[in-house]
Structure formats: C-alpha cells, structure tokens
Design a protein around this motif. Structure first.
Motif, PDB file in Angstrom:
ATOM      1  N   ALA A 111       2.657  21.115 -13.485  1.00 14.26           N
ATOM      2  CA  ALA A 111       3.387  22.042 -12.544  1.00 14.26           C
ATOM      3  C   ALA A 111       4.659  21.517 -11.786  1.00 14.26           C
ATOM      4  O   ALA A 111       4.648  20.358 -11.679  1.00 14.26           O
ATOM      5  N   PRO A 112       5.849  22.186 -11.519  1.00 11.15           N
ATOM      6  CA  PRO A 112       6.968  21.611 -10.899  1.00 11.15           C
ATOM      7  C   PRO A 112       6.524  21.280  -9.410  1.00 11.15           C
ATOM      8  O   PRO A 112       5.637  21.696  -8.913  1.00 11.15           O
ATOM      9  N   ILE A 113       6.902  20.114  -8.838  1.00 15.19           N
ATOM     10  CA  ILE A 113       6.555  19.332  -7.758  1.00 15.19           C
ATOM     11  C   ILE A 113       7.788  19.285  -6.948  1.00 15.19           C
ATOM     12  O   ILE A 113       8.905  18.997  -7.491  1.00 15.19           O
ATOM     13  N   PRO A 114       8.118  19.877  -5.563  1.00 16.60           N
ATOM     14  CA  PRO A 114       9.194  19.824  -4.952  1.00 16.60           C
ATOM     15  C   PRO A 114       9.955  18.396  -4.879  1.00 16.60           C
ATOM     16  O   PRO A 114       9.364  17.139  -4.679  1.00 16.60           O
ATOM     17  N   ASP A 115      11.280  18.132  -5.174  1.00 17.50           N
ATOM     18  CA  ASP A 115      11.805  17.026  -5.138  1.00 17.50           C
ATOM     19  C   ASP A 115      12.310  16.359  -3.743  1.00 17.50           C
ATOM     20  O   ASP A 115      13.560  16.204  -3.785  1.00 17.50           O
ATOM     21  N   ASP A 116      11.320  16.289  -2.892  1.00 17.71           N
ATOM     22  CA  ASP A 116      11.857  15.604  -1.553  1.00 17.71           C
ATOM     23  C   ASP A 116      10.616  14.971  -0.992  1.00 17.71           C
ATOM     24  O   ASP A 116       9.304  15.196  -1.484  1.00 17.71           O
ATOM     25  N   GLY A 117      10.858  13.974  -0.046  1.00 20.29           N
ATOM     26  CA  GLY A 117       9.769  13.168   0.553  1.00 20.29           C
ATOM     27  C   GLY A 117       8.944  12.487  -0.655  1.00 20.29           C
ATOM     28  O   GLY A 117       9.872  11.835  -1.734  1.00 20.29           O
ATOM     29  N   LEU A 118       7.731  12.273  -0.510  1.00 23.25           N
ATOM     30  CA  LEU A 118       6.792  11.975  -1.673  1.00 23.25           C
ATOM     31  C   LEU A 118       7.021  12.418  -3.017  1.00 23.25           C
ATOM     32  O   LEU A 118       6.617  11.682  -4.123  1.00 23.25           O
ATOM     33  N   GLY A 119       7.675  13.684  -3.022  1.00 21.91           N
ATOM     34  CA  GLY A 119       7.799  14.362  -4.224  1.00 21.91           C
ATOM     35  C   GLY A 119       8.809  13.523  -5.182  1.00 21.91           C
ATOM     36  O   GLY A 119       8.621  13.773  -6.258  1.00 21.91           O
ATOM     37  N   LEU A 120       9.582  12.829  -4.373  1.00 19.01           N
ATOM     38  CA  LEU A 120      10.536  12.104  -5.207  1.00 19.01           C
ATOM     39  C   LEU A 120       9.876  10.945  -6.270  1.00 19.01           C
ATOM     40  O   LEU A 120      10.124  10.824  -7.380  1.00 19.01           O
ATOM     41  N   ALA A 121       8.892  10.235  -5.453  1.00 18.01           N
ATOM     42  CA  ALA A 121       8.206   9.191  -6.067  1.00 18.01           C
ATOM     43  C   ALA A 121       7.323   9.865  -7.316  1.00 18.01           C
ATOM     44  O   ALA A 121       7.279   9.477  -8.341  1.00 18.01           O
ATOM     45  N   ILE A 122       6.811  11.127  -6.932  1.00 12.73           N
ATOM     46  CA  ILE A 122       5.695  11.746  -7.968  1.00 12.73           C
ATOM     47  C   ILE A 122       6.674  12.118  -9.242  1.00 12.73           C
ATOM     48  O   ILE A 122       6.432  11.966 -10.243  1.00 12.73           O
ATOM     49  N   ASN A 123       7.863  12.657  -9.011  1.00 15.50           N
ATOM     50  CA  ASN A 123       8.595  13.029 -10.025  1.00 15.50           C
ATOM     51  C   ASN A 123       9.265  11.981 -10.899  1.00 15.50           C
ATOM     52  O   ASN A 123       9.403  12.189 -12.224  1.00 15.50           O
ATOM     53  N   ASP A 124       9.565  11.081 -10.127  1.00 14.74           N
ATOM     54  CA  ASP A 124       9.970   9.869 -10.862  1.00 14.74           C
ATOM     55  C   ASP A 124       8.862   9.219 -11.971  1.00 14.74           C
ATOM     56  O   ASP A 124       9.198   9.060 -13.108  1.00 14.74           O
ATOM     57  N   ALA A 155      -4.224   7.507   2.533  1.00 13.32           N
ATOM     58  CA  ALA A 155      -3.744   6.685   3.261  1.00 13.32           C
ATOM     59  C   ALA A 155      -2.761   5.759   2.559  1.00 13.32           C
ATOM     60  O   ALA A 155      -1.513   5.694   3.177  1.00 13.32           O
ATOM     61  N   VAL A 156      -3.078   5.369   1.650  1.00 12.47           N
ATOM     62  CA  VAL A 156      -1.986   4.580   0.637  1.00 12.47           C
ATOM     63  C   VAL A 156      -0.751   5.502   0.376  1.00 12.47           C
ATOM     64  O   VAL A 156       0.503   4.900   0.643  1.00 12.47           O
ATOM     65  N   ALA A 157      -0.853   6.896   0.214  1.00  8.15           N
ATOM     66  CA  ALA A 157       0.397   7.806   0.056  1.00  8.15           C
ATOM     67  C   ALA A 157       1.116   7.619   1.271  1.00  8.15           C
ATOM     68  O   ALA A 157       2.514   7.670   0.998  1.00  8.15           O
ATOM     69  N   ARG A 158       0.381   7.621   2.316  1.00 14.12           N
ATOM     70  CA  ARG A 158       1.414   7.542   3.644  1.00 14.12           C
ATOM     71  C   ARG A 158       2.321   5.989   3.608  1.00 14.12           C
ATOM     72  O   ARG A 158       3.208   6.299   4.284  1.00 14.12           O
ATOM     73  N   ILE A 159       1.707   5.126   2.924  1.00 14.42           N
ATOM     74  CA  ILE A 159       2.614   3.996   3.018  1.00 14.42           C
ATOM     75  C   ILE A 159       3.909   4.371   2.266  1.00 14.42           C
ATOM     76  O   ILE A 159       5.007   4.061   2.621  1.00 14.42           O
ATOM     77  N   TYR A 160       3.867   4.872   1.263  1.00 12.00           N
ATOM     78  CA  TYR A 160       5.028   5.538   0.524  1.00 12.00           C
ATOM     79  C   TYR A 160       5.871   6.241   1.037  1.00 12.00           C
ATOM     80  O   TYR A 160       7.243   6.073   0.961  1.00 12.00           O
ATOM     81  N   GLU A 161       5.379   7.214   1.874  1.00  6.52           N
ATOM     82  CA  GLU A 161       5.936   8.189   2.522  1.00  6.52           C
ATOM     83  C   GLU A 161       6.751   7.424   3.593  1.00  6.52           C
ATOM     84  O   GLU A 161       7.978   7.855   3.937  1.00  6.52           O
ATOM     85  N   ALA A 162       6.137   6.450   4.439  1.00  6.81           N
ATOM     86  CA  ALA A 162       6.702   5.955   5.540  1.00  6.81           C
ATOM     87  C   ALA A 162       7.902   5.132   4.967  1.00  6.81           C
ATOM     88  O   ALA A 162       9.009   5.037   5.557  1.00  6.81           O
ATOM     89  N   LYS A 163       7.745   4.325   3.851  1.00  9.57           N
ATOM     90  CA  LYS A 163       8.877   3.572   3.362  1.00  9.57           C
ATOM     91  C   LYS A 163       9.824   4.368   2.816  1.00  9.57           C
ATOM     92  O   LYS A 163      11.121   3.763   2.343  1.00  9.57           O
ATOM     93  N   GLY A 164       9.652   5.575   2.342  1.00  5.38           N
ATOM     94  CA  GLY A 164      10.743   6.349   1.788  1.00  5.38           C
ATOM     95  C   GLY A 164      11.149   5.855   0.290  1.00  5.38           C
ATOM     96  O   GLY A 164      11.911   6.018  -0.087  1.00  5.38           O
ATOM     97  N   ARG A 165      10.029   5.318  -0.296  1.00  2.00           N
ATOM     98  CA  ARG A 165      10.110   4.580  -1.656  1.00  2.00           C
ATOM     99  C   ARG A 165      10.224   5.952  -2.707  1.00  2.00           C
ATOM    100  O   ARG A 165       9.283   6.876  -2.635  1.00  2.00           O
ATOM    101  N   PRO A 166      11.265   5.809  -3.490  1.00  2.00           N
ATOM    102  CA  PRO A 166      11.619   6.951  -4.424  1.00  2.00           C
ATOM    103  C   PRO A 166      10.595   6.689  -5.771  1.00  2.00           C
ATOM    104  O   PRO A 166      10.794   7.527  -6.676  1.00  2.00           O
ATOM    105  N   CYS A 167       9.899   5.600  -5.829  1.00  2.00           N
ATOM    106  CA  CYS A 167       8.977   5.511  -6.826  1.00  2.00           C
ATOM    107  C   CYS A 167       7.798   4.900  -6.494  1.00  2.00           C
ATOM    108  O   CYS A 167       7.474   4.082  -5.382  1.00  2.00           O
TER     109      CYS A 167
END
Ligand code: TXA
Ligand code: MG
Length: 305
Positions: free
Chosen positions: A282-295, A45-57
């Motif tokens: 492992a590699p994480i795709p660099d889009d959506g929430l993946g941007l924040a994970i990779n950051d 549920a918390v991850a969906r906050i970041y997803e909705a806001k499009g926060r890259p971190c």
C-alpha cells in the motif's frame, strides 16, 4: 520535545534506563563516539532511532552488549572472529556475524539481514547503561543524518536537540573515531570499516572489501516481484497494507510510521514466504520515517541485476 543533558551519575543512568525501557532513544558516550542507544529487542524503539536521526534509509545498526558471552548468545562467531573478540573486547572492534534465530533482536536492527554487527564497548557510561537496562542496545552514532559523528555532549545537542529526550554527558569521548568493523568470511577476516583497531592480515583484503556506510551490497530484498502504491491485491499477490488499506497483513492499521518501520522487514519476510507469487504494498506517506520505508521498498521493487 525538550532534550535534557544529565552529567554521568547513578541517577542519570537510572533515568536513561527508564527511558530506554519505555522505548525512547538516549544518547550515551562510548570510547569511540556518542551513540544513540535504544532497546534492540523493541522494533518501535529502534524505529525511533531512525526517526530522530532523520535518516532517509535503513542502515543496519551496531548492537552493544556487556560481554563476549552475551555476544555469543546473539551471533555465531567463527573461530577467527572469536579470537579477535578475545583480544579486543571490551574495545572499539565491531564484528559482523550470522544472527542466531532466537536472538530476540528486532529485524529493523539488521535491516532484515541474516547477519548482525556486534561490539562490547569499554566506556563506563554505556556499560552502566547496559547493566541497568539488561538488554542489548542498538546504537548508531548520535548525529543527524549526513552530519559528522559527535564526540561531546554539545555536538549531540546541536545535532539532535529537540529530537531525543536525554543526553548522558560523560565528557569527551576518549577515541573520537568509530569502531573498526570486520567480518569472517571463508576463514579470513575482512575489513568492512577502518577504525582504531588494526587487524593484521585483514589489510590486504581491505581495499576491495570496504563497503561505505549506506552502500551495503548485501541489503535484504525479497525474492518476489514487488509492486508499490497498491490499493488492492491483484491475482496471486500478497498485499501488505497500511492505514485504511488492510491487506493480508498491515504495516500499521492506524497509519503510524513508527509501527510501520518496526514491522517492515517482518512483513517483507512473511510476504516472501507466503504461497502468493508476488508482493504488493500500500502507499506509504513520503515524510519522516516514511522516507526510509519508501527507500527500502523502492529498492526491493527495482529489477535485479
Ligand atoms: O564506534 C562505533 O561503532 C559507534 C558507536 C556508537 O558504537 N557506532 C557506529 O554506528 O558507528 P553506525 O550505525 O554509525 O555505523 C554502523 C556501521 C554502518 O556502516 C553499517 O553499514 C555497518 O555498521 N553494519 C551494521 N550491521 C551490518 C551488517 N550486518 N553487515 C555489514 N555491515 C553492517
Ligand atoms: Mg555514523
């Protein structure tokens, strides 16, 4: 996704509570700005906050509770922080304090930090929602990343329309400025963010102690060396998997970024505590929430100063 806007009512609160307990974020006014609230005990549920806001971190979020007593169940407030809480709660004051071990708060809320930001809001809408949900709510301001904080339901709709299921509309926020954030350190109150509440004595440390949002020096990073984009574990490495790469444990075997975000800090802590000397991911795709994970992973992999 269709974003509904419901005026404040008993039914609207019940609907908002139902969505939150189902793991969805809902926008709700507070006395400062509209917040995007989710169940703080549910990492996805918390991850969906970041997803909705499009926060890259991942920035740690503020937890909202109904009372001082509820706050004390989550964090260890020092004597000075307690005194401030008694004076200003409910109200636009946020206190950062050590997180209790058995708080039940998802690690993504604090971005893996051992401290948590807590506040007891005064606005009837978020209070009614807290009452109906019966769990602490994580809520950053309800705007897309990089835009200004919303003080009306329309602002939220313009910024997050299509990204969240529901906005509770209870008119303009009375305050309009985000809460003051303080922390107690070495028997002193330090100001981390200026806001509606002035804290006498904290001003003097303010100029040096202010940390702009997103620039926290104290972000969690593992102690061990970390290697990115790893497809298998080298000797003495703990491999954190994703999708087809299984690893010693996996962020998400099905390759789901919401699940991966929710598990990220748990697995970093687990890898750090394992007997292996190093960590690989492992590699994480660099889009959506993946941007924040990779950051976060890149920062964790960067050499320490
Ligand atoms: O008025 C407000 O505080 C609004 C309403 C919705 O309650 N919320 C809000 O949240 O402004 P947000 O996420 O936009 O800002 C939270 C701030 C960030 O700057 C973050 O870095 C800081 O709180 N913060 C959260 N946890 C922290 C921690 N453990 N240590 C230091 N700073 C923390
Ligand atoms: Mg904000």
């Amino acid at each position: 996704m269709e974003t509904r806007v419901l005026p404040y009512s008993e039914e609207a609160i019940a609907e908002a509570a139902r969505l939150i307990l189902a793991g969805e974020p809902v926008a709700v006014p507070t006395e400062t700005v509209y917040g995007l609230a989710a169940d703080s005990t549910n990492g996805e549920a918390v991850a969906r906050i970041y997803e909705a806001k499009g926060r890259p971190c991942f920035n740690p979020l503020i937890i909202h509770v109904l009372s001082f007593e509820d706050g004390k169940a989550i964090a260890d407030l020092g004597p000075m922080a307690q005194h401030l809480a008694e004076q200003h709660w409910p109200g636009p004051l946020t206190i950062v304090a050590p997180l209790k071990a058995d708080s039940g708060i998802a690690p993504l809320v604090t971005a893996g930090l051992p401290t948590i930001a807590l506040r007891v809001p005064a606005h009837r809408a978020i209070r009614a929602l807290l009452e109906a949900v019966g769990r602490p709510l994580a809520a950053p301001s309800a705007n897309a990343s990089g835009s200004i904080s919303p003080t009306r339901a329309d602002h939220v709709l313009k910024s997050l329309g299509g990204a969240i299921p529901l906005i509770l509309d209870d008119g303009p926020c009375p305050g309009g400025i985000e809460s003051t954030i303080v922390t107690e350190e070495d028997g002193e109150i330090r100001l981390l963010r200026r806001g509606p509440i002035q804290v006498p004595g904290a001003e003097t440390v303010a100029s040096t102690a202010i940390q702009a949002p997103g620039q926290l020096a104290s972000h969690y990073a593992p102690q061990k060396l970390l290697r990115l984009n790893a497809t298998n574990a080298q000797e003495n490495e703990y491999l954190i998997g994703f999708g087809a790469i299984a690893g010693a444990s996996s962020l998400s075997p099905s390759g789901d970024l919401v699940e991966a975000a929710a598990r990220l800090f748990d697995l970093l802590h687990e890898a750090d505590a394992s007997p292996k000397a190093r960590i690989a991911v492992a590699p994480i795709p660099d889009d959506g929430l993946g941007l924040a994970i990779n950051d976060r992973l890149r920062r964790a992999a960067a050499p320490r100063q």
